[in-house]
Design an enzyme around this catalytic site. Sequence first.
Site, PDB file in Angstrom:
ATOM      1  N   LYS A   1       2.663  11.331  -3.159  1.00  0.00           N
ATOM      2  CA  LYS A   1       1.816  10.627  -4.145  1.00  0.00           C
ATOM      3  C   LYS A   1       0.617  11.580  -4.872  1.00  0.00           C
ATOM      4  CE  LYS A   1      -1.645   7.062  -3.521  1.00  0.00           C
ATOM      5  NZ  LYS A   1      -2.308   5.944  -2.430  1.00  0.00           N
TER       6      LYS A   1
ATOM      7  N   GLU B   1      -7.268   0.504  -4.331  1.00  0.00           N
ATOM      8  CA  GLU B   1      -7.264   0.223  -3.123  1.00  0.00           C
ATOM      9  C   GLU B   1      -8.473  -0.143  -2.519  1.00  0.00           C
ATOM     10  OE1 GLU B   1      -5.816   4.103  -2.228  1.00  0.00           O
ATOM     11  OE2 GLU B   1      -3.920   3.941  -2.772  1.00  0.00           O
TER      12      GLU B   1
ATOM     13  N   ASP C   1     -12.976   5.647   2.384  1.00  0.00           N
ATOM     14  CA  ASP C   1     -11.325   5.567   2.755  1.00  0.00           C
ATOM     15  C   ASP C   1     -11.116   7.077   3.328  1.00  0.00           C
ATOM     16  OD1 ASP C   1      -8.691   5.681   2.887  1.00  0.00           O
ATOM     17  OD2 ASP C   1      -8.333   4.537   1.200  1.00  0.00           O
TER      18      ASP C   1
ATOM     19  N   ASP D   1       0.821  -1.200   0.003  1.00  0.00           N
ATOM     20  CA  ASP D   1      -0.038  -0.123  -0.054  1.00  0.00           C
ATOM     21  C   ASP D   1       0.771   1.068  -0.002  1.00  0.00           C
ATOM     22  OD1 ASP D   1      -1.751   2.101   0.484  1.00  0.00           O
ATOM     23  OD2 ASP D   1      -2.466   1.284   2.413  1.00  0.00           O
TER      24      ASP D   1
HETATM   25  P1  ADP Z   1      -3.231   7.288   3.943  1.00  0.00           P
HETATM   26  O1  ADP Z   1      -3.782   6.378   3.071  1.00  0.00           O
HETATM   27  O2  ADP Z   1      -3.309   8.591   3.364  1.00  0.00           O
HETATM   28  O3  ADP Z   1      -1.588   6.978   3.631  1.00  0.00           O
HETATM   29  P2  ADP Z   1      -3.350   6.212   6.435  1.00  0.00           P
HETATM   30  O4  ADP Z   1      -4.706   5.366   6.332  1.00  0.00           O
HETATM   31  O5  ADP Z   1      -2.255   5.791   7.022  1.00  0.00           O
HETATM   32  O6  ADP Z   1      -3.505   7.445   5.548  1.00  0.00           O
HETATM   33  O7  ADP Z   1      -4.064   7.266   7.747  1.00  0.00           O
HETATM   34  C1  ADP Z   1      -3.331   8.178   8.357  1.00  0.00           C
HETATM   35  C2  ADP Z   1      -4.464   9.063   8.981  1.00  0.00           C
HETATM   36  O8  ADP Z   1      -4.860   8.327  10.048  1.00  0.00           O
HETATM   37  C3  ADP Z   1      -3.382  10.162   9.957  1.00  0.00           C
HETATM   38  O9  ADP Z   1      -4.050  11.659   9.629  1.00  0.00           O
HETATM   39  C4  ADP Z   1      -3.575   9.552  11.244  1.00  0.00           C
HETATM   40  O10 ADP Z   1      -3.438  10.799  12.104  1.00  0.00           O
HETATM   41  C5  ADP Z   1      -4.807   8.943  11.293  1.00  0.00           C
HETATM   42  N1  ADP Z   1      -5.156   8.078  12.290  1.00  0.00           N
HETATM   43  C6  ADP Z   1      -4.320   7.071  12.563  1.00  0.00           C
HETATM   44  N2  ADP Z   1      -4.764   6.530  13.787  1.00  0.00           N
HETATM   45  C7  ADP Z   1      -5.960   7.346  14.385  1.00  0.00           C
HETATM   46  C8  ADP Z   1      -6.800   6.906  15.243  1.00  0.00           C
HETATM   47  N3  ADP Z   1      -6.551   6.013  16.192  1.00  0.00           N
HETATM   48  N4  ADP Z   1      -7.676   8.053  15.241  1.00  0.00           N
HETATM   49  C9  ADP Z   1      -7.760   8.789  14.450  1.00  0.00           C
HETATM   50  N5  ADP Z   1      -7.095   9.055  13.488  1.00  0.00           N
HETATM   51  C10 ADP Z   1      -6.117   8.351  13.384  1.00  0.00           C
HETATM   52 MG    MG Z   2      -4.629   4.671   2.155  1.00  0.00          MG
END
Ligand code: ADP
Ligand code: MG
Length: 618
Positions: free
Chosen positions: A87, A187, A211, A23
């Site tokens: 990205k 995704e 998402d 991912d």
């Molecule tokens: P991406 O797909 O954009 O790479 P992710 O799916 O990894 O991102 O999500 C990252 C986001 O999720 C960040 O903004 C992070 O702060 C938030 N995040 C991660 N864990 C939590 C949580 N327990 N509660 C709220 N937000 C969260």
């Molecule tokens: Mg993602």
Amino acid sequence: MAKIGINIATGSLQKEEIIVGIDLGTTNSLVAVIHPGTNQPVALKEHNSSSLVPSVIYFDENRNITVGEEARGKLITAPQHTIFSAKRLIGKSFNDIKNNASFFSYKIIDDDPEGLVKVQVGDKFYSPVDLSSFILKELKQRAEHILKTPVNKAVITVPAYFNDAQRQATRDAGRLAGLNVLRIVNEPTAASLAYGLGLDKTEEKTIAVYDLGGGTFDISILRISNGIFEVLSTNGDTYLGGDDMDNLIVSYWIQGSGLSKEDLKLNAAFAQSIRLKAELAKIHLSVNESFEDELNGDKLLITKLSFNELIQPLVDKTIAACGAALKDAALKKEDIDVVVMVGGSTRVPLVKESVSNFFGKPVNDTVNPDEVVALGAAIQADILAGNNKDFLLLDITPLSLGIETMGGLMDVLIPRNSKIPNSVARQYTTHKDGQGGIKISVYQGERDMVSDNRKLAEFNLTGIPGMPAGLPKVEVSFMLNADGILMVKAKELRSGVEQTIEVKSQLDLTDQALEKMLLDSITHAKDDMDTRALVEARTTGEQLLATTEKFIQKNAVYLTSEEMMQTSASMQALQLSLTMGDKDLIQTKVEALNEISRPYAERVMNLVVAAAMKGKEV
Ligand code: ADP
Ligand code: MG
């Protein structure tokens, strides 16, 4: 089922090679594989650390590259040397992103606003493909370190709305990182796979994948039937995500203190520290009622209630997008069978509740939302590796399917590992004048000679009207349906005569029989190649003898007696060579006969043309 990797190009057996699922996220990236013991997908991580690798790249003074958590720390101290959200730049021109240029704290080059963007760090320029490749290289190295084996193959996920250029750019990034990207997967499709959706062929479902990541929000409506995922619609906002929640908290704290937004701009380090605190607060509030901390002696406080109020407009926006996606797909909420939650920000309770309320059903959130896409990519990788046996048998042909052509050669119409259902048609012709029928023999296997393969069926296409050799056009079609039933049709296109037969399932081989056939094809690869070359040379020789014979009969009057004698001797020599197993000898004799006949063949052709121009029959 024991697995054998086969390198068709070299004809060698290989050790089972691992294919990872990746991912490549805007905020975080990660790698997953199928655990060989449990057969379940797992996200790879070093001991006591997270599986998530922040998609952040730091370049130090000596241009050394650091990726991940450490680089994320540099966002504060070295914003100009630290690249995040690369990205978002993939496949984009400066004009595409100029409205959001202030979002990026690093330097994006604007001298060619129409061309693809570049990022400047120090005196070096990097394309988004370069930047993504740095992240992928880090992931590859981590995986190799954890798995203790080389990792060269991957499935990489991209947003469903990525266009071809962005998908290609992602592939290129993979290649730059030393990865053979076997497939680019959407995704939302990967996330659905992680919930086991789509693995059962008979399943027909409409899925909404919500998402909400760090910086982007996507809603995708998918339709799955016959094991095939179709994207019905996508919607979302490429500048909406968890980061915005963090910023809202920062503003809330700033308002409550004596500081102004200007102070934040002036003091980048402070701005970053308070933003990281805000993220901590947000994550804390996903499971607690209030958050309390301090920064430089100032108190930082926020309750879940205040937080929910702050983010309500943001959540409402995502719900509106869900409505728009449904509309585009021409569906109603009730038509959605499953709702899948993806992205770290779906851990926020208000988000989860709002989505569940909107669709009127509980959401699927049991798989870790940070990892779900990578886990699905690993499942897809496993299917590609052919390890998922049920899927293999249902989804792809385990052995090549083809027919016998001249000299007993196997002509493959549907190669092994082709997706089913599948259909292919190819044209053949007769090799004898006036040939009224043609025998179609259907075989399965990987060997070059049909006699080494398995015969599935045989039938005759008869009733072809008399025509010179080479004139009839016989189209043979193979139609392989989802159940593995093969229909073979032969049709002479000029006259329309046709014949069809059904070949019973060819999936009834035992694993051992299948393996033996594959192994045999490798063991005999060299022999097979030699045999094929010999058979092809013989066929060419036979055809040349037949056409020369015919030509001489028709045009004897135009040839000198010396030409006649030479031709006859050369034909005899060729005839003789055909009985010997030496393809080079046959080729030499074919060339010799061509050499002798070329001058008079040309002469006769000229005569024919001249006569035709005078309007006379030759
Ligand atoms: P991406 O797909 O954009 O790479 P992710 O799916 O990894 O991102 O999500 C990252 C986001 O999720 C960040 O903004 C992070 O702060 C938030 N995040 C991660 N864990 C939590 C949580 N327990 N509660 C709220 N937000 C969260
Ligand atoms: Mg993602």
